[in-house]
Design an enzyme around this catalytic site. Structure first.
Site, mmCIF file in Angstrom:
data_model
loop_
_atom_site.group_PDB
_atom_site.id
_atom_site.type_symbol
_atom_site.label_atom_id
_atom_site.label_comp_id
_atom_site.label_asym_id
_atom_site.label_seq_id
_atom_site.Cartn_x
_atom_site.Cartn_y
_atom_site.Cartn_z
ATOM 1 N N GLY A 40 1.713 61.138 89.201
ATOM 2 C CA GLY A 40 2.869 60.943 88.417
ATOM 3 C C GLY A 40 4.448 61.085 89.061
ATOM 4 O O GLY A 40 5.400 60.551 88.965
ATOM 5 N N GLU A 94 7.586 66.984 84.904
ATOM 6 C CA GLU A 94 6.283 65.720 84.583
ATOM 7 C C GLU A 94 7.009 64.882 84.417
ATOM 8 O O GLU A 94 7.947 64.541 84.483
ATOM 9 C CB GLU A 94 5.290 67.161 83.640
ATOM 10 N N ASP A 95 6.040 63.236 84.958
ATOM 11 C CA ASP A 95 7.010 62.477 84.877
ATOM 12 C C ASP A 95 6.855 62.283 83.462
ATOM 13 O O ASP A 95 7.988 61.702 82.637
ATOM 14 C CB ASP A 95 5.778 61.339 85.226
ATOM 15 N N ASP A 98 3.513 62.756 76.215
ATOM 16 C CA ASP A 98 3.210 61.794 75.645
ATOM 17 C C ASP A 98 1.944 62.191 74.756
ATOM 18 O O ASP A 98 2.658 63.196 73.428
ATOM 19 C CB ASP A 98 1.903 60.974 77.261
ATOM 20 N N THR A 99 0.767 62.282 74.640
ATOM 21 C CA THR A 99 0.299 63.553 73.549
ATOM 22 C C THR A 99 0.209 64.965 73.954
ATOM 23 O O THR A 99 0.122 65.634 72.695
ATOM 24 C CB THR A 99 -0.951 63.134 73.624
ATOM 25 N N GLY A 100 0.466 65.206 75.026
ATOM 26 C CA GLY A 100 1.280 66.876 74.857
ATOM 27 C C GLY A 100 0.400 67.704 75.558
ATOM 28 O O GLY A 100 0.632 69.019 76.446
ATOM 29 N N THR A 102 -1.723 67.731 78.682
ATOM 30 C CA THR A 102 -1.475 68.165 79.310
ATOM 31 C C THR A 102 -0.294 68.662 79.811
ATOM 32 O O THR A 102 -0.133 70.126 80.481
ATOM 33 C CB THR A 102 -1.212 66.331 80.931
ATOM 34 N N LYS A 126 8.097 60.990 74.825
ATOM 35 C CA LYS A 126 7.060 59.573 73.767
ATOM 36 C C LYS A 126 6.540 60.319 72.467
ATOM 37 O O LYS A 126 5.438 60.454 72.313
ATOM 38 C CB LYS A 126 5.909 58.760 74.568
ATOM 39 N N PHE A 147 3.659 51.734 76.648
ATOM 40 C CA PHE A 147 2.737 52.199 78.237
ATOM 41 C C PHE A 147 3.710 51.462 79.442
ATOM 42 O O PHE A 147 3.129 50.166 79.151
ATOM 43 C CB PHE A 147 1.432 51.623 78.937
ATOM 44 N N ASP A 154 1.882 55.056 86.898
ATOM 45 C CA ASP A 154 0.793 53.964 87.529
ATOM 46 C C ASP A 154 0.238 53.867 86.380
ATOM 47 O O ASP A 154 0.133 54.223 84.983
ATOM 48 C CB ASP A 154 0.335 54.473 88.335
ATOM 49 N N ARG A 160 3.611 52.500 91.207
ATOM 50 C CA ARG A 160 4.500 53.981 91.024
ATOM 51 C C ARG A 160 5.514 53.910 92.227
ATOM 52 O O ARG A 160 6.565 54.203 91.929
ATOM 53 C CB ARG A 160 3.338 55.294 91.646
HETATM 54 P P1 IMP Z 1 -0.643 63.259 77.732
HETATM 55 O O1 IMP Z 1 -1.481 64.828 78.017
HETATM 56 O O2 IMP Z 1 -1.385 62.102 76.474
HETATM 57 O O3 IMP Z 1 0.849 64.104 77.318
HETATM 58 O O4 IMP Z 1 -0.406 62.462 79.347
HETATM 59 C C1 IMP Z 1 0.534 62.711 80.369
HETATM 60 C C2 IMP Z 1 -0.135 62.087 81.518
HETATM 61 O O5 IMP Z 1 -0.630 60.850 80.806
HETATM 62 C C3 IMP Z 1 1.230 61.607 81.752
HETATM 63 O O6 IMP Z 1 1.417 62.737 83.129
HETATM 64 C C4 IMP Z 1 1.132 60.602 82.683
HETATM 65 O O7 IMP Z 1 -0.103 60.811 84.285
HETATM 66 C C5 IMP Z 1 0.233 59.997 82.017
HETATM 67 N N1 IMP Z 1 0.547 59.097 80.879
HETATM 68 C C6 IMP Z 1 1.099 58.567 79.710
HETATM 69 N N2 IMP Z 1 1.804 58.246 78.612
HETATM 70 C C7 IMP Z 1 1.928 57.070 80.307
HETATM 71 C C8 IMP Z 1 2.202 55.242 80.239
HETATM 72 O O8 IMP Z 1 3.269 55.173 79.644
HETATM 73 N N3 IMP Z 1 2.532 55.402 81.469
HETATM 74 C C9 IMP Z 1 1.705 56.249 82.776
HETATM 75 N N4 IMP Z 1 0.850 56.814 82.776
HETATM 76 C C10 IMP Z 1 1.049 58.000 81.504
HETATM 77 MG MG MG Z 2 0.727 62.643 85.537
#
Ligand code: IMP
Ligand code: MG
Length: 172
Positions: A40, A94-95, A98-100, A102, A126, A147, A154, A160
């Site tokens: 991403g 990082e793109d 979200d939950t954090g 990754t 987010k 989302f 993506d 993308r």
């Molecule tokens: P996390 O581990 O929940 O913070 O997720 C991070 C990853 O989830 C990002 O690197 C994205 O690939 C994917 N992701 C989270 N939210 C979105 C979104 O709104 N659109 C697209 N990809 C997302």
């Molecule tokens: Mg990603």
């Protein structure tokens, strides 16, 4: 793909330039390793690095945790950089935070390599979705719990290529 515009290409480019300035100032006279999270963040990273005025080394990391729109909570690194990170200033690019989970997992992996420093630079944040305690050191834009696709992000590998960022689905 039905996408409602949310952030224009102009706004994205303005924020990316500001982030590049902030990074160039923070690491003035140093060289940073930009660790780009695949897939991403590759569009964001490509624009970001070209606006930075300090030397950078680029490498990549890939993590897997997503199936469709929901995270299953388990993060595995499926590609790791061969650039030595020990004693380096590492910026994880990082793109979206979200939950954090990754970013958290990647940052822990980097820390184990004993870098001089590690920072997290995200295009989008987010905060409403956070499950683990982590904050970006550099964040482009804060968005609501929607989302989004475009500018590298993506939905099931599509979207993308869009220069803008939009919300999946029609107007509500
Ligand atoms: P996390 O581990 O929940 O913070 O997720 C991070 C990853 O989830 C990002 O690197 C994205 O690939 C994917 N992701 C989270 N939210 C979105 C979104 O709104 N659109 C697209 N990809 C997302
Ligand atoms: Mg990603």
């Amino acid at each position: 793909m039905n996408v409602t515009p949310l952030i224009s290409a102009e706004t994205i480019q303005r924020r990316v330039a500001e982030l590049a300035d902030a990074l160039s100032r923070r690491y003035a006279d140093r060289e940073v390793v930009l660790l780009v999270v695949l897939k991403g963040a590759f569009v964001f990273a490509a624009d970001l690095m070209r606006r930075m005025t300090i030397p950078v080394v680029v490498d990549f990391v890939r993590a897997r945790s997503y199936a469709g729109m929901e995270s299953n909570g388990v993060v595995a690194l499926t590609f790791t950089p061969d650039t030595p990170l020990e004693g380096r200033d590492v910026v994880i690019v990082e793109d979206i935070l979200d939950t954090g989970r990754t970013s958290y997992a990647i940052r822990e992996w980097v820390r184990a390599k004993q870098p001089a420093s590690v920072a997290l630079c995200v295009l989008l944040d987010k905060p409403a979705r956070r499950h683990v305690e982590i904050e970006a050191d550099f964040a482009g834009l804060v968005i609501d719990d929607r989302f989004v696709v475009g500018y590298g992000l993506d939905y099931e590998q599509q979207g993308r290529q869009f220069p803008d960022i939009g919300v999946l689905g029609g107007m509500e």
